[in-house]
Design a protein around this motif. Structure first.
Motif, mmCIF file in Angstrom:
data_model
loop_
_atom_site.group_PDB
_atom_site.id
_atom_site.type_symbol
_atom_site.label_atom_id
_atom_site.label_comp_id
_atom_site.label_asym_id
_atom_site.label_seq_id
_atom_site.Cartn_x
_atom_site.Cartn_y
_atom_site.Cartn_z
ATOM 1 N N GLU A 1 33.744 -20.259 -28.271
ATOM 2 C CA GLU A 1 34.034 -20.710 -26.915
ATOM 3 C C GLU A 1 32.740 -21.056 -26.199
ATOM 4 O OE1 GLU A 1 37.030 -19.463 -23.248
ATOM 5 O OE2 GLU A 1 36.364 -17.946 -24.679
ATOM 6 N N GLY A 2 32.637 -22.301 -25.711
ATOM 7 C CA GLY A 2 31.433 -22.746 -25.022
ATOM 8 C C GLY A 2 31.345 -22.195 -23.611
ATOM 9 N N ASP A 3 30.215 -22.472 -22.972
ATOM 10 C CA ASP A 3 29.995 -21.978 -21.614
ATOM 11 C C ASP A 3 31.017 -22.530 -20.633
ATOM 12 O OD1 ASP A 3 27.792 -20.570 -22.510
ATOM 13 O OD2 ASP A 3 26.369 -22.180 -22.027
ATOM 14 N N ASP A 4 31.537 -23.717 -20.917
ATOM 15 C CA ASP A 4 32.536 -24.332 -20.031
ATOM 16 C C ASP A 4 33.966 -23.990 -20.443
ATOM 17 O OD1 ASP A 4 30.510 -25.556 -18.563
ATOM 18 O OD2 ASP A 4 30.483 -27.308 -19.878
ATOM 19 N N GLY A 5 34.103 -23.095 -21.410
ATOM 20 C CA GLY A 5 35.429 -22.686 -21.843
ATOM 21 C C GLY A 5 36.049 -23.573 -22.898
ATOM 22 N N ASP A 6 35.308 -24.570 -23.374
ATOM 23 C CA ASP A 6 35.840 -25.447 -24.409
ATOM 24 C C ASP A 6 35.608 -24.847 -25.788
ATOM 25 O OD1 ASP A 6 33.083 -25.743 -24.159
ATOM 26 O OD2 ASP A 6 33.099 -27.801 -24.903
#
Length: 283
Positions: A108-113
């Motif tokens: 999970e990336g920092d932007d939630g993707d």
């Protein structure tokens, strides 16, 4: 790489017949436990564990065919197809592709993707230098399943500790142009902060990540029609820029990621895939 055909959102319906279907890969439950991570990753792990590749015939009892050695055991190919559409799958008495596995490591990336870890091969290599690939390679005798092959290779190539990855499922095999059976293994990186990439300088020049959903979008994508064994197919190219670096993701790697994204997001890509519809010659 896929027949002019839009894939229907039928991942939960095992009775649906898909053109590009294959045998269910081997994966043990011992490597697929999931603990920690966000609630989204936990839900994704549960969803992916329910996924079962469409069944098809196996090569396991077939006589092994001598094939080209593909880049010293690494999985890089300009063309690859889901195994059951290739004509060799219809003659298991004569052909037995060598087995390999690649790791589709999602976090999970920092932007939630949702993002996937990729590598750029060393520019010093004699074959496929500088190309983007998934961590992976050929199975070894001590590997108990495809999950072990994929995570072992990822540790060797980029220093990813297998204990950080929860292996949750495998996709149907892809058959490379060198008759290498490639099993895409999906694993979830529970805590990305614990992963400090350490590329093997003899194999990997760079480690980066990309949004998984981009492989479903008709953006920064182009395709090229080619022909293999008398049948036309499309090779997909995805251009990706991160920071000041540009990458091109294509061929077998792109085909695997299109499938992985389709399964993860439970929807088909926004573009048409084109698989060759092989006509198997009578022997």
């Amino acid at each position: 790489m896929f027949l002019l055909y839009r894939r229907l959102p039928s991942f939960a319906r095992t009775t649906t017949t898909l053109l590009c279907k294959s045998m269910e890969p081997a994966i043990s439950t011992a490597t697929s436990s999931f603990g920690g991570g966000s609630s989204r990753l936990s839900a994704l792990a549960q969803q992916l564990r329910r996924y079962k590749p469409p069944p098809s015939s196996s090569f396991d009892d077939a006589e092994e065919m001598q094939t080209d050695q593909e880049t010293a055991g690494k999985v890089v190919s300009q063309v690859g197809f889901q195994e059951s559409i290739a004509p060799v799958s219809k003659d298991p008495e004569r052909f037995k592709p060598k087995r390999a596995a690649v790791l589709i490591c999602i976090f999970e990336g920092d932007d939630g993707d949702l993002r996937v870890i990729l590598t750029k091969r060393s520019s010093k290599l004699s074959t496929h230098s500088g190309e983007v690939s998934l961590p992976g390679g050929k199975a070894e005798e001590d590997d108990k399943d495809d999950g072990m092959t994929a995570t072992r290779e990822a540790e060797e190539e980029i220093g990813l500790d297998p204990s950080l990855v929860a292996v949750v499922t495998s996709l149907e095999p892809f058959l490379s142009k060198h008759l290498l059976r490639v099993i895409p293994v999906i694993g979830i990186l529970r805590d990305k902060t614990k992963f400090n990439p350490t590329p093997n300088p003899g194999e990997v020049e760079d480690v980066f990540d990309a949004p998984l959903e981009m492989f479903l979008k008709d953006e920064n994508r182009r395709s090229e029609e080619r022909e293999w064994m008398g049948e036309k197919y499309l090779i997909h190219y995805f251009d990706y820029r991160t920071g000041d670096k540009d990458y091109m993701i294509w061929g077998l790697t792109a085909g695997i990621l299109i499938r992985a994204a389709s399964v993860t997001y439970e929807r088909p890509p926004a573009f048409i895939e084109q698989c060759p519809k092989f006509k198997y010659p009578k022997m």
